[in-house]
Design an enzyme around this catalytic site. Structure first.
Site, PDB file in Angstrom:
ATOM      1  CD  GLU A  59      50.826 -74.947 -68.105  1.00  0.00           C
ATOM      2  OE1 GLU A  59      51.137 -74.453 -67.001  1.00  0.00           O
ATOM      3  OE2 GLU A  59      51.347 -74.580 -69.182  1.00  0.00           O
ATOM      4  CE1 TYR A 144      51.063 -69.015 -64.899  1.00  0.00           C
ATOM      5  CE2 TYR A 144      51.075 -71.415 -64.722  1.00  0.00           C
ATOM      6  CZ  TYR A 144      51.605 -70.243 -65.244  1.00  0.00           C
ATOM      7  OH  TYR A 144      52.640 -70.302 -66.138  1.00  0.00           O
ATOM      8  CG  ASP A 162      54.828 -66.899 -64.570  1.00  0.00           C
ATOM      9  OD1 ASP A 162      55.279 -65.791 -64.934  1.00  0.00           O
ATOM     10  OD2 ASP A 162      55.180 -67.970 -65.087  1.00  0.00           O
TER      11      ASP A 162
END
Length: 318
Positions: A59, A144, A162
């Site tokens: 990520e 996020y 997103d």
């Protein structure tokens, strides 16, 4: 339901409840997306693990780097520092040097990842926290990223919202460009306890079918039956401010067909032809042969059923 319908029900578009934007058969919408994703999706190695450390690395690396380039860097990083203990014990200069050598964006992300590994070891006994809120306490881990790790490692996340997901919801369900509205609809859509597969699936949809230049038919988008943009031909979105040229395109007329058949149980070929374009003539350039080609495309996509009788050809939605 459109913004106008929501307003007619006493709600403004942005303030309307989530289900005001969703089809009545929302369960079918969910099933269609998950089935599409599970049948075929891009293979990334971090999708084959539930190790929170490996997912966190992917990520952080993906924040500024194309996914195709991340794979090589991710594998090399984990070969060098396979656990949080290994990373925490590493010299920070080596970690930052690796980041720079692989062109992974801002070097402070490498510094934060190194510090987060140290937190996992010193504050959590080497075991990752599992909720988005707890994960957000790790250095450099924003909401996020925390939610992504919670979803993909522990199946314990919220619905991801997103840029890609906003684009999908805006186009598919005519959700207004409002962060709170996007979050409500995304949360309503996600099946309870299914954040791992759902968030992967809806991000895949935005990444391969509903990009800035849509590939609805090419990618076999599972939401074409319900999609507002597909039916109208208007593929603008919050991050796509200009409307693509579609006037006179096959996509435009496929959208008109789907919209009309959604309003009628069935329609015969010529009636349908005259309704979707004013210059339709059965034996002309834009006549029965042209229309049957469009219907054939829609039938191949599983959207339309065509029946040929003795006297006429009729079409209906599947």
């Amino acid at each position: 339901m459109s913004d106008a319908d929501a307003e007619a029900d006493g709600e403004t578009g942005a303030d309307a409840p989530a289900d005001a934007f969703l089809p009545e058969d929302a369960h079918a919408v969910r099933d269609a997306l998950v089935a599409w994703y599970e049948a075929d999706h891009r293979e990334f190695p971090w999708r084959r693990t539930d190790d929170p450390y490996e997912i966190l690395v992917s990520e952080v690396m993906s924040q500024q780097t194309q996914l195709s380039r991340v794979v090589t860097a991710w594998e090399a990083f984990l070969e060098r520092w396979p656990t949080t203990a290994d990373l925490a014990a590493a010299d920070r200069a080596d970690v930052v040097g690796f980041w720079s050598d692989h062109s992974l964006g801002y070097n402070n992300r490498a510094k934060y990842l190194h510090e987060a590994a140290g937190q996992v070891e010193s504050e959590y006994g080497g075991e990752f926290p599992e909720s988005p809120d707890e994960l957000s306490e790790l250095m450099g881990v924003g909401p996020y990223t925390a939610n992504a790790v919670a979803s993909f490692a522990f199946n314990n996340g919220d619905a991801v919202v997103d840029t890609n997901v906003k684009r999908v919801l805006y186009r598919a369900f005519d959700v207004p460009d409002d962060d709170a509205a996007f979050e409500r609809v995304a949360a309503e859509l996600m099946p309870e306890g299914e954040s791992r597969v759902w968030n992967n699936a809806i991000m895949e949809l935005g990444g391969v079918a509903c990009e800035k230049s849509p590939a609805c038919d090419e990618a076999g988008c599972p939401w074409r039956e319900w999609c507002h943009a597909y039916q109208t031909g208007d593929f603008t979105a919050p991050d796509v401010p200009t409307q693509p040229d579609f006037e006179g395109s096959r996509r435009q007329f496929r959208g008109r067909i789907v919209r009309l058949l959604g309003e009628h149980d069935e329609m015969d070929l010529d009636t349908l032809g005259h309704r979707i374009r004013v210059d339709y003539t059965p034996d002309g350039e834009h006549g029965r042969e042209w229309l049957r080609g469009l219907l054939s495309d829609l039938a191949d996509d599983g959207l339309v059923q065509v029946e040929e009788g003795d006297d006429q050809i009729t079409a209906r939605l599947q």
